[in-house]
Design a protein around this motif. Structure first.
Motif, PDB file in Angstrom:
ATOM      1  N   THR A  10       0.698  -1.135   0.151  1.00 44.56           N
ATOM      2  CA  THR A  10       0.652  -0.223  -0.001  1.00 44.56           C
ATOM      3  C   THR A  10       1.192   0.854  -0.048  1.00 44.56           C
ATOM      4  N   ALA A 183      -5.777  -8.507   4.850  1.00 45.39           N
ATOM      5  CA  ALA A 183      -6.038  -7.941   5.315  1.00 45.39           C
ATOM      6  C   ALA A 183      -5.867  -7.267   6.645  1.00 45.39           C
ATOM      7  N   GLU A 210      -6.861   2.861   8.694  1.00 40.23           N
ATOM      8  CA  GLU A 210      -7.031   3.436   7.631  1.00 40.23           C
ATOM      9  C   GLU A 210      -8.032   2.508   6.527  1.00 40.23           C
ATOM     10  N   ASP A 211      -8.553   0.661   6.957  1.00 34.82           N
ATOM     11  CA  ASP A 211      -9.804   0.774   6.353  1.00 34.82           C
ATOM     12  C   ASP A 211     -11.006   0.909   6.516  1.00 34.82           C
ATOM     13  N   TRP A 215     -11.716   1.747   3.002  1.00 29.72           N
ATOM     14  CA  TRP A 215     -12.238   1.296   2.243  1.00 29.72           C
ATOM     15  C   TRP A 215     -10.509   0.174   1.616  1.00 29.72           C
ATOM     16  N   SER A 216      -9.989  -0.102   2.473  1.00 28.64           N
ATOM     17  CA  SER A 216      -8.549  -0.416   1.805  1.00 28.64           C
ATOM     18  C   SER A 216      -8.870  -1.608   1.359  1.00 28.64           C
ATOM     19  N   THR A 217      -9.232  -2.507   2.529  1.00 31.90           N
ATOM     20  CA  THR A 217      -9.186  -4.269   2.537  1.00 31.90           C
ATOM     21  C   THR A 217     -11.328  -3.981   2.381  1.00 31.90           C
ATOM     22  N   TYR A 219     -12.221  -4.743   5.173  1.00 31.83           N
ATOM     23  CA  TYR A 219     -11.944  -6.809   6.001  1.00 31.83           C
ATOM     24  C   TYR A 219     -12.743  -6.195   7.448  1.00 31.83           C
ATOM     25  N   ASN A 244     -16.555   6.181   8.596  1.00 26.01           N
ATOM     26  CA  ASN A 244     -16.792   4.359   7.730  1.00 26.01           C
ATOM     27  C   ASN A 244     -18.537   3.789   8.005  1.00 26.01           C
ATOM     28  N   SER A 273     -19.989  -5.516   2.921  1.00 24.50           N
ATOM     29  CA  SER A 273     -18.726  -7.268   3.191  1.00 24.50           C
ATOM     30  C   SER A 273     -18.507  -8.442   3.022  1.00 24.50           C
ATOM     31  N   ASN A 368     -10.348   4.871  -1.406  1.00 24.55           N
ATOM     32  CA  ASN A 368     -10.518   3.516  -2.382  1.00 24.55           C
ATOM     33  C   ASN A 368     -11.410   3.127  -2.975  1.00 24.55           C
TER      34      ASN A 368
END
Length: 463
Positions: A10, A183, A210-211, A215-217, A219, A244, A273, A368
């Motif tokens: 990343t 993830a 970060e996620d 929405w990087s993964t 997960y 989120n 998800s 993302n």
């Protein structure tokens, strides 16, 4: 977006900046870009960003004391504290019984260096499709820690049986590196803590936020779209998750038709998800009715989690016209005004399908996802986006016009779904294979057998 994780590839635009400020600047970037129509939530986000602008003011007395001590290798200072208004994020406080709360808190207290913790799944909240007379289900947890290698080093000393033999031999550095694959989470499953079987995942606070924000993964961020019980709160994670949750609502509004029921709204949210998750397409890996089983008994919990955010986004109202809220007060009056008054979730809602409103939803999607959509539509329109502040002679479509054209595309929902699947598929697939390393062969087989048993029971009942 904070650090460059091992093995995840990343790229971070903040990579050359001091690690201590990366997350703070990301919060400021999202908070200050909020449109004025979302006054309540955006003002709170902006207030939080202002408070963390000066690290010396945002650090608590305890944190200033901590600054005199050394930190684990790899980090020289803590990220400054985020101080939020007292009522910020109350929607995330999903209630459980006192007995359940005490059990969850007792389990989390058995672990050290946990900065943030949540419990989720059928072991915490009831779901359809489970035999009430069956043995108590395994409880799922996620733990966030500032320093994964340090967490695993300590946990190996106190709970060595939670790790397979080869992981114990290779040590915490190996475990933290493997954790970053996929993830960015290390799962220990079928662990006995005080007579209760649990599964817990360990993730770095940076990767978690970060996620949630980018929405990087998807997960862990996707897991947080559904009701969870926060056991150990953290202000930064609270703020990141609020962003989120708003992102989840924007996505599902873009994917739903002009009219839809409340249950359809929550099922779309809960299903984000699972798009692209390989377990949903493998017989026995996951219950195909899982989304419906999660939503049906938890309509009120989804309301509590989302209705204030839905009201702040705007554009949703009862399909039959303004609702009668005479005699109602508080939350009940607020969600009835939105059309969420029927206890079974069958209330019919209507959303604003104006092009400008929907273009604003697209423009504010997580980084993302938005990047993927921009790539698809730029290729289709044979142009590029000209952002505010670009040179006068820059060629392409202005950002506002670009997203107006995108929302007019008849296959927008299909493209949204494809891009979400793209985000989820890779990390979810690698996490599934990584389970052999994190749990070991024996536990992996037992866990898979339990999943197949649940799937078979669900299939038999449906037949």
């Amino acid at each position: 977006m904070f650090l460059k994780p091992v093995g995840r590839g990343t790229w971070s635009p903040f990579a050359q900046q001091p690690a201590v400020y990366r997350f703070v600047r990301l919060l400021q970037q999202d908070a200050t870009s909020a449109p004025r129509t979302e006054t309540s939530n955006s003002s709170l986000e902006a207030s939080a960003a202002a408070r963390v602008n000066d690290p010396s003011k945002s650090a608590s007395p305890i944190q200033r004391q901590r600054s005199q001590f050394s930190y684990p290798p790899g980090r020289k200072a803590e990220i400054p504290a985020v101080h939020l208004p007292s009522r910020f994020g109350r929607n995330q406080e999903v209630p459980v019984t006192d007995e359940k709360r005490k059990l969850l808190e007792k389990i989390v207290s058995r672990f050290r260096n946990v900065r943030w913790a949540v419990a989720y799944g059928s072991g915490v909240f009831e779901q359809d499709g489970y035999d009430q007379n069956a043995p108590k289900p395994m409880i799922d947890f996620i733990f966030a820690t500032s320093y994964p290698s340090h967490f695993h080093a300590v946990n190996l000393q106190h709970n060595p049986s939670h790790y397979p033999a080869f992981a114990r031999w290779l040590g915490s550095d190996y475990i933290s590196k493997v954790q970053e694959w996929g993830a960015g989470i290390w799962y220990a499953t079928m662990v006995d803590v005080d007579g209760q079987l649990i599964k817990y995942g360990v993730i770095s606070t940076d990767a978690l936020c970060e996620d949630m924000m980018d929405w990087s993964t998807l997960y862990v961020a996707g897991r947080m779209h559904k009701p969870v019980r926060i056991i150990r709160p953290d202000a930064r994670v609270l703020l990141a998750n609020q962003i989120n949750l708003v992102s989840a609502l924007r996505v599902v509004l873009l994917m739903l038709p002009e009219e839809f029921t409340e249950v359809e709204l929550w099922e779309q949210v809960a299903g984000i998800s699972y798009a692209g998750d390989p377990r949903m397409s493998i017989p026995g890996a996951e219950n195909p009715q899982k989304v419906q089983n999660i939503v049906r008994p938890q309509v009120d919990r989804f309301r509590g989690l989302y209705f204030k955010l839905l009201r702040e986004i705007g554009g949703v109202s009862p399909a039959s016209g303004p609702a009668d809220i005479s005699g109602l007060s508080g939350d009940e009056a607020a969600w009835t005004a939105l059309g969420l008054g029927k206890s079974n979730g069958s209330g019919l809602l209507k959303q604003n399908v104006d092009a400008d409103f929907r273009a604003q939803l697209l423009k504010r999607l997580p980084r993302n996802l938005k990047k993927g959509l921009e790539r698809v539509f730029a290729e289709r329109f044979e142009t590029k986006v000209v952002r505010p502040g670009a040179p006068p002679d820059a060629e392409g479509l202005e950002e506002k016009e670009f997203w107006r054209r995108a929302v007019a595309e008849p296959d927008l929902r299909k493209i949204l779904d494809q891009e979400i699947q793209r985000i989820i598929k890779g990390p979810a697939t690698s996490q599934s294979f990584k389970g052999l390393l994190t749990a070991g062969l024996r536990k992996s087989i037992l866990y898979a057998a339990a999943k197949i048993g649940k799937w078979w029971k669900s299939k038999s009942k449906k037949a």
